[in-house]
Design an enzyme around this catalytic site. Sequence first.
Site, PDB file in Angstrom:
ATOM      1  CD  GLU A 185      -2.463   2.012   0.144  1.00  0.00           C
ATOM      2  OE1 GLU A 185      -2.355   3.060   0.247  1.00  0.00           O
ATOM      3  OE2 GLU A 185      -3.135   0.860  -0.379  1.00  0.00           O
TER       4      GLU A 185
ATOM      5  NE  ARG B 279     -16.403   4.293  -1.069  1.00  0.00           N
ATOM      6  CZ  ARG B 279     -16.015   3.214  -2.001  1.00  0.00           C
ATOM      7  NH1 ARG B 279     -15.143   2.486  -2.140  1.00  0.00           N
ATOM      8  NH2 ARG B 279     -16.787   3.205  -3.236  1.00  0.00           N
TER       9      ARG B 279
ATOM     10  NE  ARG C 222     -18.845  11.026  -3.082  1.00  0.00           N
ATOM     11  CZ  ARG C 222     -19.298   9.887  -2.914  1.00  0.00           C
ATOM     12  NH1 ARG C 222     -19.905   9.290  -2.079  1.00  0.00           N
ATOM     13  NH2 ARG C 222     -19.306   8.980  -4.244  1.00  0.00           N
TER      14      ARG C 222
ATOM     15  CG  ASP D 118     -12.723   1.501  -8.664  1.00  0.00           C
ATOM     16  OD1 ASP D 118     -13.370   0.855  -8.885  1.00  0.00           O
ATOM     17  OD2 ASP D 118     -12.748   2.394  -7.790  1.00  0.00           O
TER      18      ASP D 118
ATOM     19  CB  ALA E 260     -17.321  -1.428  -3.784  1.00  0.00           C
TER      20      ALA E 260
END
Length: 434
Positions: A38, A111, A192, A314, A327
């Site tokens: 990551e 999430r 949002r 993605d 997702a």
Amino acid sequence: MNNKKSTLRVGIVGGGISGVALALDLCRHSHLQIQLFESAPAFGEVGAGVSFGPNAVRAIAGLGLGEAYRHVADHTPEPWEDIWFEWRSGRDASYLGATIAPGVGQSSVHRADFLDALATQLPEGIAKFGKRATQVEQQSDRLNVLFADGTEYPCDLLIGADGIKSALRDHVLEGQGLVPQTPRFSGTCAYRGMVDSLHLREAFRANGIDEHLVDVPQMYLGLDGHILTFPVRKGRIINVVAFTSDRSQPEPTWPAGAPWVREVSQREMLDAFTGWGDAPRTILECIPAPTLWALHDLPELTGYVHGRVALIGDAAHAMLPHQGAGAGQGLEDAYFLARLLGDTRTEIGNLPELLEAYDDLRRPHACRVQRTTVETGELYELRDPVVGANEQLVGEILATRFDWLWNHDLDADLTEARARLGWEPRSQSAIRQE
């Protein structure tokens, strides 16, 4: 003579939901050695609420993550537990219809909560942070991924789960002789915000609006815009996403270098929904500091695999959120690969055939989801070339619009993949389709 089978080294680049879910499943198998990379200093998801359809919930369970999901997931409360969304006019909130997902309803999570629930289950040493992939070196007997810090990781298989801005996608496409693909701006932006459910109830009461609209997931539809609401964090918070589309340009562009997400004023958001009814306007008035998201997706790729490098999620098929499927498609990718790679019959010699089956069986379906997601957005915003602004017909169509997506038989695809690998007989239905 030593007949012991060698361990397969699998590298996964990208610590989002799909990458971590795949790593969690694969690290349970003794014939696999898993390393997850990551780029950020820690796990973290951008965004808020994310919805999962019945197909995605099945994939989550198949990956052995059902308990972790149930611990953080929200569901539509009884007696509306099977409702995915109610559809309403953006003008006056009049009821247009509902989409029913039996046994699942609106299954959603925050999430960050879901990723945290998954990441805490990863065995120590599986994840390495601050590892930004920059290059892949691949020859017939050699596969290395290089990182910005000067390190590298040799492996037998490399999975790119590194999102819409994937560093591995160019390697896959160029390896197939294809032109690299970059994210494209859709022309749609989304405001949002997260609203305290008690605060929204008070605002609805003050304006004489039915509190049922708080309890049940809603989608308000209007010309060139739509607004959705659904609960997260056990109903304490209402996730709100207000979409608005600029159709003035046939090929819209986002300014180079401009951030895809930025803070905006409430006034800007309200001005974008001038003329909408009391219910959606009241919802937006409860968001004092919204963020604006420029929605990007990818063109449909003609290949997800090059050699022993494969793309999932993605990185392969970033899509708009209009079917709540992005997702979920990444989790289906993870489930498909996990079931094949976790089989002890997998070895370095049959990886090419395994990945070919993944590409052949997953890509057409994911591309269809991408394509229909765009079409669904047109339907929501009363721009479908056939249905147009006929709101009642829109509601009727949406009642069954998602059945094909939710009822897709991923296990049948796996049966076909195993047959291609010579692991089990082919089904008669698969033979008849040829």
